[in-house]
Design a protein around this motif. Structure first.
Motif, PDB file in Angstrom:
ATOM      1  N   ARG A 112      37.490  43.210  14.011  1.00 28.08           N
ATOM      2  CA  ARG A 112      37.461  43.949  12.976  1.00 28.08           C
ATOM      3  C   ARG A 112      36.654  43.192  11.587  1.00 28.08           C
ATOM      4  O   ARG A 112      35.917  43.876  11.020  1.00 28.08           O
ATOM      5  N   THR A 113      37.174  42.109  11.318  1.00 30.92           N
ATOM      6  CA  THR A 113      36.525  41.177  10.303  1.00 30.92           C
ATOM      7  C   THR A 113      34.845  40.907  10.519  1.00 30.92           C
ATOM      8  O   THR A 113      34.227  41.060   9.671  1.00 30.92           O
ATOM      9  N   ALA A 114      34.775  40.356  11.355  1.00 32.24           N
ATOM     10  CA  ALA A 114      33.309  40.225  12.226  1.00 32.24           C
ATOM     11  C   ALA A 114      32.570  41.405  11.926  1.00 32.24           C
ATOM     12  O   ALA A 114      31.430  41.301  11.578  1.00 32.24           O
ATOM     13  N   THR A 115      33.031  42.572  12.187  1.00 32.34           N
ATOM     14  CA  THR A 115      32.271  43.895  12.311  1.00 32.34           C
ATOM     15  C   THR A 115      31.996  44.136  10.790  1.00 32.34           C
ATOM     16  O   THR A 115      30.898  44.652  10.384  1.00 32.34           O
ATOM     17  N   LEU A 116      33.077  43.764   9.813  1.00 34.54           N
ATOM     18  CA  LEU A 116      32.992  44.085   8.385  1.00 34.54           C
ATOM     19  C   LEU A 116      31.815  43.183   7.871  1.00 34.54           C
ATOM     20  O   LEU A 116      30.934  43.492   7.124  1.00 34.54           O
ATOM     21  N   ASP A 117      32.053  41.864   8.377  1.00 37.42           N
ATOM     22  CA  ASP A 117      30.817  40.801   7.955  1.00 37.42           C
ATOM     23  C   ASP A 117      29.282  41.523   8.308  1.00 37.42           C
ATOM     24  O   ASP A 117      28.586  41.168   7.541  1.00 37.42           O
ATOM     25  N   ILE A 118      29.367  42.073   9.451  1.00 38.10           N
ATOM     26  CA  ILE A 118      27.964  42.475   9.780  1.00 38.10           C
ATOM     27  C   ILE A 118      27.605  43.726   8.944  1.00 38.10           C
ATOM     28  O   ILE A 118      26.431  43.840   8.365  1.00 38.10           O
ATOM     29  N   LEU A 119      28.519  44.769   8.809  1.00 38.45           N
ATOM     30  CA  LEU A 119      28.244  45.832   8.000  1.00 38.45           C
ATOM     31  C   LEU A 119      27.969  45.539   6.541  1.00 38.45           C
ATOM     32  O   LEU A 119      27.101  46.311   5.800  1.00 38.45           O
ATOM     33  N   THR A 120      28.552  44.532   5.933  1.00 38.39           N
ATOM     34  CA  THR A 120      28.259  44.191   4.547  1.00 38.39           C
ATOM     35  C   THR A 120      27.080  43.152   4.217  1.00 38.39           C
ATOM     36  O   THR A 120      26.807  42.743   3.349  1.00 38.39           O
ATOM     37  N   ARG A 121      26.494  42.801   5.458  1.00 35.63           N
ATOM     38  CA  ARG A 121      25.482  41.960   5.411  1.00 35.63           C
ATOM     39  C   ARG A 121      25.723  40.607   4.947  1.00 35.63           C
ATOM     40  O   ARG A 121      25.100  39.915   4.364  1.00 35.63           O
ATOM     41  N   GLY A 122      26.802  40.283   5.498  1.00 33.87           N
ATOM     42  CA  GLY A 122      27.299  38.828   5.084  1.00 33.87           C
ATOM     43  C   GLY A 122      28.161  38.504   3.819  1.00 33.87           C
ATOM     44  O   GLY A 122      28.205  37.660   3.201  1.00 33.87           O
ATOM     45  N   ARG A 123      28.819  39.814   3.215  1.00 33.27           N
ATOM     46  CA  ARG A 123      29.414  39.766   1.924  1.00 33.27           C
ATOM     47  C   ARG A 123      31.010  39.618   2.095  1.00 33.27           C
ATOM     48  O   ARG A 123      31.723  39.950   0.961  1.00 33.27           O
ATOM     49  N   LEU A 124      31.424  39.416   3.386  1.00 38.83           N
ATOM     50  CA  LEU A 124      32.969  39.554   3.348  1.00 38.83           C
ATOM     51  C   LEU A 124      33.562  38.199   3.103  1.00 38.83           C
ATOM     52  O   LEU A 124      33.035  37.056   3.509  1.00 38.83           O
ATOM     53  N   ASP A 125      34.702  38.345   2.567  1.00 33.14           N
ATOM     54  CA  ASP A 125      35.775  37.046   2.176  1.00 33.14           C
ATOM     55  C   ASP A 125      36.997  37.605   2.831  1.00 33.14           C
ATOM     56  O   ASP A 125      37.528  38.697   3.125  1.00 33.14           O
ATOM     57  N   VAL A 126      37.674  36.779   3.756  1.00 36.25           N
ATOM     58  CA  VAL A 126      38.909  37.096   4.428  1.00 36.25           C
ATOM     59  C   VAL A 126      40.179  36.491   3.774  1.00 36.25           C
ATOM     60  O   VAL A 126      40.276  35.278   4.005  1.00 36.25           O
ATOM     61  N   GLY A 127      40.889  37.258   3.387  1.00 34.86           N
ATOM     62  CA  GLY A 127      42.183  36.695   2.821  1.00 34.86           C
ATOM     63  C   GLY A 127      43.351  37.005   3.642  1.00 34.86           C
ATOM     64  O   GLY A 127      43.295  38.132   4.434  1.00 34.86           O
ATOM     65  N   THR A 128      44.243  36.223   3.745  1.00 31.38           N
ATOM     66  CA  THR A 128      45.235  36.077   4.851  1.00 31.38           C
ATOM     67  C   THR A 128      46.675  35.835   4.422  1.00 31.38           C
ATOM     68  O   THR A 128      46.831  35.415   3.432  1.00 31.38           O
ATOM     69  N   GLY A 129      47.789  36.544   5.172  1.00 33.02           N
ATOM     70  CA  GLY A 129      48.989  36.469   4.570  1.00 33.02           C
ATOM     71  C   GLY A 129      49.739  36.928   5.650  1.00 33.02           C
ATOM     72  O   GLY A 129      49.699  37.167   6.852  1.00 33.02           O
ATOM     73  N   ARG A 130      51.219  37.111   5.128  1.00 38.91           N
ATOM     74  CA  ARG A 130      52.139  37.248   6.223  1.00 38.91           C
ATOM     75  C   ARG A 130      53.253  38.278   5.751  1.00 38.91           C
ATOM     76  O   ARG A 130      54.228  38.376   6.536  1.00 38.91           O
ATOM     77  N   ALA A 131      53.114  38.998   4.855  1.00 35.29           N
ATOM     78  CA  ALA A 131      53.963  40.310   4.361  1.00 35.29           C
ATOM     79  C   ALA A 131      55.370  39.631   3.761  1.00 35.29           C
ATOM     80  O   ALA A 131      55.791  38.564   4.326  1.00 35.29           O
ATOM     81  N   SER A 132      56.225  40.316   3.102  1.00 33.19           N
ATOM     82  CA  SER A 132      57.270  39.858   2.246  1.00 33.19           C
ATOM     83  C   SER A 132      58.283  40.831   2.123  1.00 33.19           C
ATOM     84  O   SER A 132      58.974  40.756   1.214  1.00 33.19           O
ATOM     85  N   THR A 133      58.122  42.009   2.612  1.00 35.00           N
ATOM     86  CA  THR A 133      58.928  43.420   2.340  1.00 35.00           C
ATOM     87  C   THR A 133      59.869  43.547   3.570  1.00 35.00           C
ATOM     88  O   THR A 133      59.429  43.667   4.764  1.00 35.00           O
ATOM     89  N   HIS A 134      60.950  44.057   3.444  1.00 33.40           N
ATOM     90  CA  HIS A 134      61.983  44.369   4.304  1.00 33.40           C
ATOM     91  C   HIS A 134      61.173  45.584   5.033  1.00 33.40           C
ATOM     92  O   HIS A 134      61.311  45.586   6.367  1.00 33.40           O
ATOM     93  N   GLU A 135      60.680  46.462   4.515  1.00 36.73           N
ATOM     94  CA  GLU A 135      60.242  47.623   5.187  1.00 36.73           C
ATOM     95  C   GLU A 135      59.221  47.277   5.960  1.00 36.73           C
ATOM     96  O   GLU A 135      58.987  47.793   7.203  1.00 36.73           O
ATOM     97  N   GLU A 136      58.152  46.358   5.783  1.00 37.08           N
ATOM     98  CA  GLU A 136      57.053  45.941   6.851  1.00 37.08           C
ATOM     99  C   GLU A 136      57.551  45.012   7.755  1.00 37.08           C
ATOM    100  O   GLU A 136      57.189  45.498   8.800  1.00 37.08           O
ATOM    101  N   LEU A 137      58.139  44.092   7.281  1.00 39.39           N
ATOM    102  CA  LEU A 137      58.725  43.048   8.363  1.00 39.39           C
ATOM    103  C   LEU A 137      59.569  43.849   9.385  1.00 39.39           C
ATOM    104  O   LEU A 137      59.651  43.721  10.599  1.00 39.39           O
TER     105      LEU A 137
END
Length: 365
Positions: free
Chosen positions: A92-117
């Motif tokens: 998905r991120t590589a596809t976004l990088d193509i669609l943006t013509r190389g304008r993508l930054d990828v932030g990463t994380g791990r969630a922290s709420t009871h609802e999500e986890l």
């Protein structure tokens, strides 16, 4: 210093998800025209009233076709295999990088709420290890042909050529959500940019930046390139005057803060990520009738004011060494026309002042 916008896609009563999504697209398109540097979107699940941003890659795909210059931040994609299998994130991120013509930054994380986890049956104690295993393998999926496969603790897959590959070389810049000193240290040592997503906290930003710089100088990069930048998040409303800004900018910020406490403070106070919102309660001291928003504005934690006041406040963030200010503007019942006017005012009356500061700021070591 660079400037970005961050979208949770908050949908309060009386406003529809349809309206919020399309207003956000209009705001980002305007930000692109005005010279803002980044548009970030979060990933959240099941947080009713707080965030409708459960499919950020779809929204950001639309952003990619409505903008030409602004960088697009997937901030952050949650790297928990039961929520987002690493191969799917790489695709998905590589596809976004193509669609943006190389304008993508990828932030990463791990969630922290009871609802999500809890909704994805994730053990909170294992999320940091899940993040590490996932981000390491995603870099390989982006850059190796074929990807040799993986037998790990949290996911396994056979050798496959993960397609497509990103446009940017060696890969899109990596960031990590940092809500406490421990995650800031992890990001620095991994050679990853720090997204400081605890709202504001200007009083402590200089020491956080100093710590990050010291640790990143000794990084063992998880990727093939180092991104040694620090970003900080705050609310923004640039009004015609301080009085008008407080009248129209404070209520949406208070509305957002109610949901921040509802979903994050209790869970974080009792579980693994206990230094997020709960650890900084002193900054958000409550007075009779609610949070002391006057203090938060005066100490620079919230950027709500007229252009002259905001020039001074942003100058303090600049002095603290922050590389990027990321602003939340779509909050609560904030009116779309007022958000657009605020963005125009900030771009024309505040950003040029910061560019002058950039010209005289000593180069970082």
């Amino acid at each position: 210093m660079q400037f970005g916008l961050l979208y949770e896609l908050q949908t309060p009563p009386g406003m529809t998800e349809y309206d919020i999504f399309h207003q956000a697209l209009d705001q980002i398109e305007l930000a692109d025209e005005l010279g803002f540097d980044y548009a970030w979107q979060v990933e959240h699940h099941f947080l009713e009233g707080y965030s409708a941003s459960s499919a950020p890659e779809v929204f950001l795909g639309a952003v990619s076709q409505r903008t030409r210059r602004i960088r697009i931040g997937h901030g952050v994609v949650t790297l928990l295999p039961s929520m987002n299998p690493p191969a799917r994130v790489a695709e998905r991120t590589a596809t976004l990088d193509i669609l943006t013509r190389g304008r993508l930054d990828v932030g990463t994380g791990r969630a922290s709420t009871h609802e999500e986890l809890g909704g994805f049956n994730v053990d909170p104690e294992a999320t940091r290890d899940m993040w590490r295993e996932s981000v390491t393998e995603i870099v390989k999926m982006w850059t190796q042909t074929p990807y040799p496969g993986h037998e790990g603790r949290f996911f396994s897959m056979p050798s496959r050529n993960v397609l497509p590959k990103p446009v940017q070389q060696p890969h899109p810049p990596l960031w990590m959500a940092c809500t406490d000193p421990a995650t800031l240290e992890v990001a620095a040592r991994a050679g990853i940019g720090a997204l400081s997503f605890s709202i504001g906290l200007l009083e402590r930003m200089a020491e956080k930046v100093k710590l990050y710089r010291e640790l990143s100088a000794q990084a063992e990069p998880v990727g093939l390139a180092v991104n040694a930048k620090v970003a900080a998040t705050s609310f923004l409303y640039c009004g015609e005057s301080d009085a008008e800004a407080r009248e129209n900018g404070v209520p949406p910020a208070l509305y957002f803060n109610q949901y921040l406490e509802r979903y994050f403070s209790i869970w974080n106070a009792e579980n693994y990520n206990g230094q997020s919102y709960a650890a900084h309660k002193d900054v958000y001291k409550v007075r009779p009738g609610g949070i002391d928003h006057d203090r938060l504005i005066e100490n620079g934690t919230w950027l709500i004011g007229g252009p002259e006041s905001l020039r001074r406040t942003v100058g303090r963030w600049h002095e603290a060494g922050v590389d990027q200010m990321i602003f939340m503007v779509q909050l609560g019942h904030a009116r779309h026309d007022q958000i657009m006017a605020s963005l125009r005012r900030f771009a024309t009356e505040v950003i040029p002042h910061v560019r002058e500061l950039d010209a005289v700021r000593p180069a970082r070591a």
